[in-house]
Design a protein around this motif. Sequence first.
Motif, PDB file in Angstrom:
ATOM      1  N   ALA A 182       0.861  -1.182   0.000  1.00 33.96           N
ATOM      2  CA  ALA A 182       0.000   0.000   0.000  1.00 33.96           C
ATOM      3  C   ALA A 182       0.898   1.233   0.000  1.00 33.96           C
ATOM      4  O   ALA A 182       1.980   1.232   0.596  1.00 33.96           O
ATOM      5  CB  ALA A 182      -0.902   0.006   1.229  1.00 33.96           C
ATOM      6  N   VAL A 183       0.464   2.269  -0.688  1.00 36.16           N
ATOM      7  CA  VAL A 183       1.206   3.527  -0.660  1.00 36.16           C
ATOM      8  C   VAL A 183       0.440   4.507   0.215  1.00 36.16           C
ATOM      9  O   VAL A 183      -0.789   4.614   0.124  1.00 36.16           O
ATOM     10  CB  VAL A 183       1.478   4.086  -2.067  1.00 36.16           C
ATOM     11  N   ASN A 187      -3.456   3.810  -0.209  1.00 42.40           N
ATOM     12  CA  ASN A 187      -3.898   3.336  -1.515  1.00 42.40           C
ATOM     13  C   ASN A 187      -3.437   1.889  -1.595  1.00 42.40           C
ATOM     14  O   ASN A 187      -2.276   1.601  -1.870  1.00 42.40           O
ATOM     15  CB  ASN A 187      -3.298   4.188  -2.638  1.00 42.40           C
ATOM     16  N   ARG A 188      -4.363   0.994  -1.302  1.00 42.40           N
ATOM     17  CA  ARG A 188      -4.063  -0.434  -1.138  1.00 42.40           C
ATOM     18  C   ARG A 188      -4.099  -1.160  -2.477  1.00 42.40           C
ATOM     19  O   ARG A 188      -5.036  -1.010  -3.254  1.00 42.40           O
ATOM     20  CB  ARG A 188      -5.100  -1.039  -0.183  1.00 42.40           C
ATOM     21  N   ILE A 216      -7.283   0.567  -4.203  1.00 41.49           N
ATOM     22  CA  ILE A 216      -8.463   1.152  -3.579  1.00 41.49           C
ATOM     23  C   ILE A 216      -8.029   1.888  -2.315  1.00 41.49           C
ATOM     24  O   ILE A 216      -7.029   1.506  -1.689  1.00 41.49           O
ATOM     25  CB  ILE A 216      -9.524   0.064  -3.253  1.00 41.49           C
ATOM     26  N   LYS A 217      -8.740   2.915  -1.957  1.00 41.30           N
ATOM     27  CA  LYS A 217      -8.450   3.628  -0.701  1.00 41.30           C
ATOM     28  C   LYS A 217      -8.889   2.749   0.473  1.00 41.30           C
ATOM     29  O   LYS A 217      -9.947   2.131   0.441  1.00 41.30           O
ATOM     30  CB  LYS A 217      -9.171   4.959  -0.660  1.00 41.30           C
ATOM     31  N   CYS A 218      -8.043   2.706   1.493  1.00 35.92           N
ATOM     32  CA  CYS A 218      -8.324   1.901   2.681  1.00 35.92           C
ATOM     33  C   CYS A 218      -8.005   2.724   3.923  1.00 35.92           C
ATOM     34  O   CYS A 218      -6.892   3.243   4.065  1.00 35.92           O
ATOM     35  CB  CYS A 218      -7.482   0.630   2.666  1.00 35.92           C
ATOM     36  N   GLY A 219      -8.984   2.872   4.795  1.00 33.35           N
ATOM     37  CA  GLY A 219      -8.774   3.540   6.067  1.00 33.35           C
ATOM     38  C   GLY A 219      -8.311   2.527   7.104  1.00 33.35           C
ATOM     39  O   GLY A 219      -8.860   1.429   7.196  1.00 33.35           O
ATOM     40  N   PRO A 231     -12.559   0.987  -6.556  1.00 36.51           N
ATOM     41  CA  PRO A 231     -11.193   0.688  -6.983  1.00 36.51           C
ATOM     42  C   PRO A 231     -10.908   1.357  -8.325  1.00 36.51           C
ATOM     43  O   PRO A 231     -11.825   1.642  -9.083  1.00 36.51           O
ATOM     44  CB  PRO A 231     -11.171  -0.835  -7.102  1.00 36.51           C
ATOM     45  N   TRP A 232      -9.620   1.597  -8.585  1.00 36.04           N
ATOM     46  CA  TRP A 232      -9.232   2.140  -9.879  1.00 36.04           C
ATOM     47  C   TRP A 232      -8.149   1.243 -10.478  1.00 36.04           C
ATOM     48  O   TRP A 232      -7.414   0.579  -9.763  1.00 36.04           O
ATOM     49  CB  TRP A 232      -8.763   3.593  -9.760  1.00 36.04           C
TER      50      TRP A 232
END
Length: 146
Positions: A26-27, A47-48, A67-70, A132-133
């Motif tokens: 993840a970044v 950004n997973r 995908i964004k991950c909290g 997701p992208w």
Amino acid sequence: MSESNLKLAATDAEDLAVLSVLLQDAVVPMSEMIYLADESRFVLVANRFRWEAINNDGADSRVYERIKCGLTFDRVIRVRRRKVNTNARERVLELLALDVSDEYVDLIFAGDAVIRLYVERILCHAEDFGDPWPTQWRPDHDLEDG
């Protein structure tokens, strides 16, 4: 939110090992991390890379997803950093693993950077949000001979 979005809680080392695998590569922008001392909480948005979405039938589509991950850690007593400049808000770190002991959780990043969360106990939540992208870049690691 898609049915395949991640939503997990971790309360022990075994749970965190699962999260570590899902969060590998993840970044994380420095601007998306904060320690809320008054709430005993450390929060980040990563950004997973969606490892679980890779087609394992041998076909390599070369289109992957992020995908964004909290990620929230509660019951955090204090935070220590090594090779992490909190003033470099534009810097992006690559998360390699989560490591855990009875007293702390280490967020281990590329470049020997570490954020150590001293915790009363493990209490962590991870949840994907948004859509997701696509990305054509799949993280790749050289395997070292042990």
